[in-house]
Design a protein around this motif. Structure first.
Motif, PDB file in Angstrom:
ATOM      1  N   UNK A  23      35.406  53.059  49.976  1.00  0.00           N
ATOM      2  CA  UNK A  23      33.967  52.790  49.912  1.00  0.00           C
ATOM      3  C   UNK A  23      33.629  51.301  50.006  1.00  0.00           C
ATOM      4  N   UNK A  24      34.482  50.442  49.514  1.00  0.00           N
ATOM      5  CA  UNK A  24      34.249  49.006  49.629  1.00  0.00           C
ATOM      6  C   UNK A  24      35.587  48.302  49.809  1.00  0.00           C
ATOM      7  N   UNK A  25      35.552  47.020  50.004  1.00  0.00           N
ATOM      8  CA  UNK A  25      36.766  46.244  50.226  1.00  0.00           C
ATOM      9  C   UNK A  25      37.208  45.513  48.969  1.00  0.00           C
ATOM     10  N   UNK A  26      36.870  46.004  47.812  1.00  0.00           N
ATOM     11  CA  UNK A  26      37.111  45.285  46.570  1.00  0.00           C
ATOM     12  C   UNK A  26      38.066  46.054  45.660  1.00  0.00           C
ATOM     13  N   UNK A  27      38.964  45.314  45.008  1.00  0.00           N
ATOM     14  CA  UNK A  27      39.790  45.912  43.962  1.00  0.00           C
ATOM     15  C   UNK A  27      39.764  44.995  42.746  1.00  0.00           C
ATOM     16  N   UNK A  28      39.869  45.585  41.572  1.00  0.00           N
ATOM     17  CA  UNK A  28      39.919  44.854  40.307  1.00  0.00           C
ATOM     18  C   UNK A  28      41.216  45.219  39.613  1.00  0.00           C
ATOM     19  N   UNK A  29      41.792  44.264  38.871  1.00  0.00           N
ATOM     20  CA  UNK A  29      43.037  44.537  38.161  1.00  0.00           C
ATOM     21  C   UNK A  29      43.016  43.858  36.794  1.00  0.00           C
ATOM     22  N   UNK A  30      43.795  44.430  35.891  1.00  0.00           N
ATOM     23  CA  UNK A  30      43.925  43.923  34.533  1.00  0.00           C
ATOM     24  C   UNK A  30      45.397  43.996  34.165  1.00  0.00           C
TER      25      UNK A  30
ATOM     26  N   UNK B 250      41.840  40.084  37.545  1.00  0.00           N
ATOM     27  CA  UNK B 250      41.728  39.647  38.930  1.00  0.00           C
ATOM     28  C   UNK B 250      40.849  40.533  39.770  1.00  0.00           C
ATOM     29  N   UNK B 251      40.355  39.949  40.840  1.00  0.00           N
ATOM     30  CA  UNK B 251      39.590  40.666  41.856  1.00  0.00           C
ATOM     31  C   UNK B 251      40.161  40.284  43.212  1.00  0.00           C
ATOM     32  N   UNK B 252      40.196  41.245  44.088  1.00  0.00           N
ATOM     33  CA  UNK B 252      40.747  41.002  45.419  1.00  0.00           C
ATOM     34  C   UNK B 252      39.804  41.600  46.448  1.00  0.00           C
ATOM     35  N   UNK B 253      39.478  40.815  47.460  1.00  0.00           N
ATOM     36  CA  UNK B 253      38.590  41.263  48.524  1.00  0.00           C
ATOM     37  C   UNK B 253      39.400  41.413  49.800  1.00  0.00           C
ATOM     38  N   UNK B 254      39.333  42.582  50.411  1.00  0.00           N
ATOM     39  CA  UNK B 254      40.090  42.891  51.618  1.00  0.00           C
ATOM     40  C   UNK B 254      39.241  42.541  52.841  1.00  0.00           C
ATOM     41  N   UNK B 255      39.734  41.620  53.663  1.00  0.00           N
ATOM     42  CA  UNK B 255      39.021  41.206  54.864  1.00  0.00           C
ATOM     43  C   UNK B 255      39.144  42.273  55.944  1.00  0.00           C
ATOM     44  N   UNK B 256      38.147  42.350  56.790  1.00  0.00           N
ATOM     45  CA  UNK B 256      38.143  43.345  57.865  1.00  0.00           C
ATOM     46  C   UNK B 256      39.211  43.040  58.903  1.00  0.00           C
ATOM     47  N   UNK B 257      39.450  41.764  59.142  1.00  0.00           N
ATOM     48  CA  UNK B 257      40.437  41.366  60.138  1.00  0.00           C
ATOM     49  C   UNK B 257      41.648  40.762  59.449  1.00  0.00           C
TER      50      UNK B 257
ATOM     51  N   UNK C  46      43.815  39.448  52.327  1.00  0.00           N
ATOM     52  CA  UNK C  46      42.913  39.509  51.184  1.00  0.00           C
ATOM     53  C   UNK C  46      42.652  38.110  50.630  1.00  0.00           C
ATOM     54  N   UNK C  47      41.550  37.994  49.918  1.00  0.00           N
ATOM     55  CA  UNK C  47      41.250  36.807  49.131  1.00  0.00           C
ATOM     56  C   UNK C  47      41.248  37.264  47.683  1.00  0.00           C
ATOM     57  N   UNK C  48      42.048  36.605  46.834  1.00  0.00           N
ATOM     58  CA  UNK C  48      42.113  37.016  45.430  1.00  0.00           C
ATOM     59  C   UNK C  48      41.628  35.899  44.515  1.00  0.00           C
ATOM     60  N   UNK C  49      40.944  36.313  43.450  1.00  0.00           N
ATOM     61  CA  UNK C  49      40.443  35.435  42.406  1.00  0.00           C
ATOM     62  C   UNK C  49      40.965  35.978  41.087  1.00  0.00           C
ATOM     63  N   UNK C  50      41.620  35.144  40.308  1.00  0.00           N
ATOM     64  CA  UNK C  50      42.184  35.601  39.046  1.00  0.00           C
ATOM     65  C   UNK C  50      41.799  34.660  37.911  1.00  0.00           C
ATOM     66  N   UNK C  51      41.835  35.194  36.721  1.00  0.00           N
ATOM     67  CA  UNK C  51      41.735  34.411  35.491  1.00  0.00           C
ATOM     68  C   UNK C  51      42.919  34.799  34.634  1.00  0.00           C
ATOM     69  N   UNK C  52      43.725  33.820  34.264  1.00  0.00           N
ATOM     70  CA  UNK C  52      44.834  34.019  33.348  1.00  0.00           C
ATOM     71  C   UNK C  52      44.512  33.167  32.127  1.00  0.00           C
ATOM     72  N   UNK C  53      44.374  33.784  30.974  1.00  0.00           N
ATOM     73  CA  UNK C  53      44.002  33.029  29.787  1.00  0.00           C
ATOM     74  C   UNK C  53      44.429  33.713  28.518  1.00  0.00           C
ATOM     75  N   UNK C  54      44.355  32.952  27.431  1.00  0.00           N
ATOM     76  CA  UNK C  54      44.764  33.509  26.139  1.00  0.00           C
ATOM     77  C   UNK C  54      43.594  34.145  25.402  1.00  0.00           C
ATOM     78  N   UNK C  55      42.365  33.713  25.698  1.00  0.00           N
ATOM     79  CA  UNK C  55      41.182  34.325  25.095  1.00  0.00           C
ATOM     80  C   UNK C  55      39.967  33.930  25.915  1.00  0.00           C
ATOM     81  N   UNK C  56      38.893  34.596  25.689  1.00  0.00           N
ATOM     82  CA  UNK C  56      37.652  34.292  26.396  1.00  0.00           C
ATOM     83  C   UNK C  56      36.823  33.228  25.713  1.00  0.00           C
ATOM     84  N   UNK C  57      37.394  32.513  24.752  1.00  0.00           N
ATOM     85  CA  UNK C  57      36.629  31.547  23.959  1.00  0.00           C
ATOM     86  C   UNK C  57      36.340  30.251  24.705  1.00  0.00           C
TER      87      UNK C  57
END
Length: 172
Positions: free
Chosen positions: A27-34, A55-62, A71-82
Protein backbone atom coordinates in the motif's frame (compact mmCIF):
# COMPACT_ATOMS: atom_id res chain seq x y z
CA UNK A 1 23.56 20.15 14.10
CA UNK A 2 20.06 21.64 13.82
CA UNK A 3 20.99 23.22 10.49
CA UNK A 4 22.17 19.84 9.16
CA UNK A 5 18.96 18.13 10.31
CA UNK A 6 16.88 20.79 8.58
CA UNK A 7 18.90 20.40 5.37
CA UNK A 8 18.47 16.60 5.44
CA UNK A 9 14.71 16.94 6.01
CA UNK A 10 14.46 19.52 3.22
CA UNK A 11 16.34 17.20 0.85
CA UNK A 12 13.98 14.33 1.59
CA UNK A 13 10.96 16.60 1.12
CA UNK A 14 12.30 17.61 -2.29
CA UNK A 15 12.79 13.99 -3.39
CA UNK A 16 9.55 12.54 -1.97
CA UNK A 17 7.10 13.95 -4.60
CA UNK A 18 9.20 12.47 -7.42
CA UNK A 19 8.86 8.97 -5.96
CA UNK A 20 5.98 6.88 -7.27
CA UNK A 21 4.10 3.93 -5.79
CA UNK A 22 6.15 0.70 -5.82
CA UNK A 23 5.33 -2.20 -8.11
CA UNK A 24 5.46 -4.91 -5.44
CA UNK A 25 1.85 -4.33 -4.32
CA UNK A 26 2.47 -2.74 -0.93
CA UNK A 27 0.00 0.00 0.00
CA UNK A 28 2.88 2.42 0.59
CA UNK A 29 6.65 2.52 0.35
CA UNK A 30 7.23 2.90 4.08
CA UNK A 31 8.38 0.51 6.79
CA UNK A 32 8.88 1.11 10.52
CA UNK A 33 11.05 -0.94 12.86
CA UNK A 34 11.76 -1.20 16.57
CA UNK A 35 14.64 -3.01 18.21
CA UNK A 36 17.48 -3.42 20.67
CA UNK A 37 20.96 -2.11 19.81
CA UNK A 38 24.30 -3.02 21.37
CA UNK A 39 26.97 -0.30 21.01
CA UNK A 40 30.30 -1.91 20.07
CA UNK A 41 32.21 1.35 20.61
CA UNK A 42 33.43 1.58 24.22
CA UNK A 43 32.86 5.35 24.58
CA UNK A 44 29.24 5.03 23.44
CA UNK A 45 28.78 1.88 25.56
CA UNK A 46 30.10 3.73 28.64
CA UNK A 47 27.23 6.17 28.14
CA UNK A 48 24.66 3.37 27.78
CA UNK A 49 25.12 -0.43 27.77
CA UNK A 50 22.27 -0.86 25.29
CA UNK A 51 20.15 1.40 23.15
CA UNK A 52 16.60 1.51 21.84
CA UNK A 53 16.47 1.49 18.05
CA UNK A 54 13.58 3.08 16.16
CA UNK A 55 13.73 3.40 12.39
CA UNK A 56 11.80 4.26 9.28
CA UNK A 57 12.70 3.24 5.77
CA UNK A 58 11.32 4.64 2.53
CA UNK A 59 11.49 2.47 -0.58
CA UNK A 60 12.27 4.44 -3.75
CA UNK A 61 10.42 3.62 -6.95
CA UNK A 62 13.64 3.37 -8.93
CA UNK A 63 16.51 1.19 -7.82
CA UNK A 64 20.11 2.37 -8.20
CA UNK A 65 21.07 -1.16 -9.26
CA UNK A 66 18.99 -3.51 -11.41
CA UNK A 67 18.79 -6.35 -8.90
CA UNK A 68 17.18 -5.04 -5.72
CA UNK A 69 15.53 -2.08 -4.05
CA UNK A 70 16.94 1.28 -3.02
CA UNK A 71 15.82 2.77 0.27
CA UNK A 72 16.41 5.82 2.43
CA UNK A 73 16.50 5.02 6.15
CA UNK A 74 16.19 7.28 9.18
CA UNK A 75 16.95 5.88 12.61
CA UNK A 76 17.16 6.99 16.22
CA UNK A 77 19.37 5.00 18.56
CA UNK A 78 19.17 6.25 22.13
CA UNK A 79 19.00 5.33 25.77
CA UNK A 80 15.84 7.33 26.54
CA UNK A 81 13.55 9.91 25.04
CA UNK A 82 14.58 12.53 27.61
CA UNK A 83 16.97 14.33 25.28
CA UNK A 84 20.02 13.55 27.44
CA UNK A 85 23.38 12.76 25.79
CA UNK A 86 23.61 9.35 24.18
CA UNK A 87 21.62 9.72 20.94
CA UNK A 88 22.59 8.60 17.44
CA UNK A 89 20.67 9.53 14.28
CA UNK A 90 21.83 7.58 11.18
CA UNK A 91 20.45 8.71 7.80
CA UNK A 92 21.47 6.32 5.04
CA UNK A 93 20.95 5.42 1.40
CA UNK A 94 20.71 1.60 1.16
CA UNK A 95 20.62 -1.00 -1.57
CA UNK A 96 18.71 -4.19 -0.73
CA UNK A 97 19.27 -7.50 -2.54
CA UNK A 98 16.86 -10.44 -2.22
CA UNK A 99 18.39 -13.91 -1.84
CA UNK A 100 15.07 -15.76 -2.03
CA UNK A 101 11.90 -14.55 -3.67
CA UNK A 102 9.34 -16.66 -1.83
CA UNK A 103 6.01 -17.01 -3.62
CA UNK A 104 5.44 -13.27 -4.10
CA UNK A 105 6.05 -9.93 -2.45
CA UNK A 106 6.34 -10.10 1.28
CA UNK A 107 6.03 -13.88 1.50
CA UNK A 108 9.05 -14.95 3.48
CA UNK A 109 11.73 -13.46 1.25
CA UNK A 110 15.22 -13.13 2.70
CA UNK A 111 17.55 -10.26 1.87
CA UNK A 112 20.76 -8.44 2.70
CA UNK A 113 21.65 -4.80 2.25
CA UNK A 114 24.54 -2.35 2.21
CA UNK A 115 24.31 1.38 2.78
CA UNK A 116 26.17 4.61 3.34
CA UNK A 117 25.25 7.96 4.81
CA UNK A 118 25.78 10.19 7.82
CA UNK A 119 25.09 9.91 11.53
CA UNK A 120 24.37 12.79 13.87
CA UNK A 121 26.14 11.73 17.07
CA UNK A 122 25.26 13.35 20.40
CA UNK A 123 27.20 11.32 23.00
CA UNK A 124 30.24 13.21 24.31
CA UNK A 125 29.68 16.16 21.97
CA UNK A 126 27.54 16.73 18.89
CA UNK A 127 28.90 16.16 15.41
CA UNK A 128 28.00 14.66 12.02
CA UNK A 129 30.12 11.76 10.74
CA UNK A 130 30.19 9.37 7.78
CA UNK A 131 28.56 5.97 8.33
CA UNK A 132 28.35 2.66 6.49
CA UNK A 133 26.09 -0.24 7.29
CA UNK A 134 25.04 -3.71 6.32
CA UNK A 135 22.52 -6.25 7.48
CA UNK A 136 20.32 -9.24 6.77
CA UNK A 137 16.58 -9.62 7.02
CA UNK A 138 13.66 -11.95 6.56
CA UNK A 139 10.02 -11.21 5.78
CA UNK A 140 7.68 -13.31 7.94
CA UNK A 141 4.55 -12.53 5.97
CA UNK A 142 3.16 -9.79 3.81
CA UNK A 143 4.03 -6.99 6.28
CA UNK A 144 6.13 -8.30 9.22
CA UNK A 145 9.92 -8.58 8.97
CA UNK A 146 12.99 -9.04 11.16
CA UNK A 147 16.49 -7.61 10.67
CA UNK A 148 20.00 -7.79 12.06
CA UNK A 149 21.83 -4.52 11.34
CA UNK A 150 25.48 -3.45 11.69
CA UNK A 151 26.65 0.19 11.61
CA UNK A 152 30.18 1.57 11.51
CA UNK A 153 30.93 5.28 11.76
CA UNK A 154 33.73 7.77 12.12
CA UNK A 155 34.45 9.23 15.55
CA UNK A 156 32.74 12.29 17.02
CA UNK A 157 34.48 13.36 20.21
CA UNK A 158 35.69 9.80 20.74
CA UNK A 159 32.22 8.25 20.32
CA UNK A 160 31.09 6.21 17.34
CA UNK A 161 27.76 4.86 16.13
CA UNK A 162 29.37 1.45 15.62
CA UNK A 163 26.73 -1.03 16.79
CA UNK A 164 24.78 -4.22 16.18
CA UNK A 165 20.99 -4.21 16.36
CA UNK A 166 18.11 -6.68 16.18
CA UNK A 167 14.81 -5.31 14.90
CA UNK A 168 11.22 -6.30 14.24
CA UNK A 169 9.34 -4.19 11.72
CA UNK A 170 6.15 -3.60 9.78
CA UNK A 171 6.04 -2.64 6.11
CA UNK A 172 2.97 -0.61 5.21
Amino acid sequence: MKRTLWLAALGLAAVAPAVQQDTFGYPSNLSLRLGWVYPIDSVTRDNSRSLIGVGAEYFLDRSLLADGETTISFDWLGKSGSGAKGNLFPIMLNQRFYTSEGTGYGTERTYWYVGAGVTFIDVTNSDTVLTIGTGIGKEFGQNIFGELRFLYSDSAGGARATSIGAYVGYRF
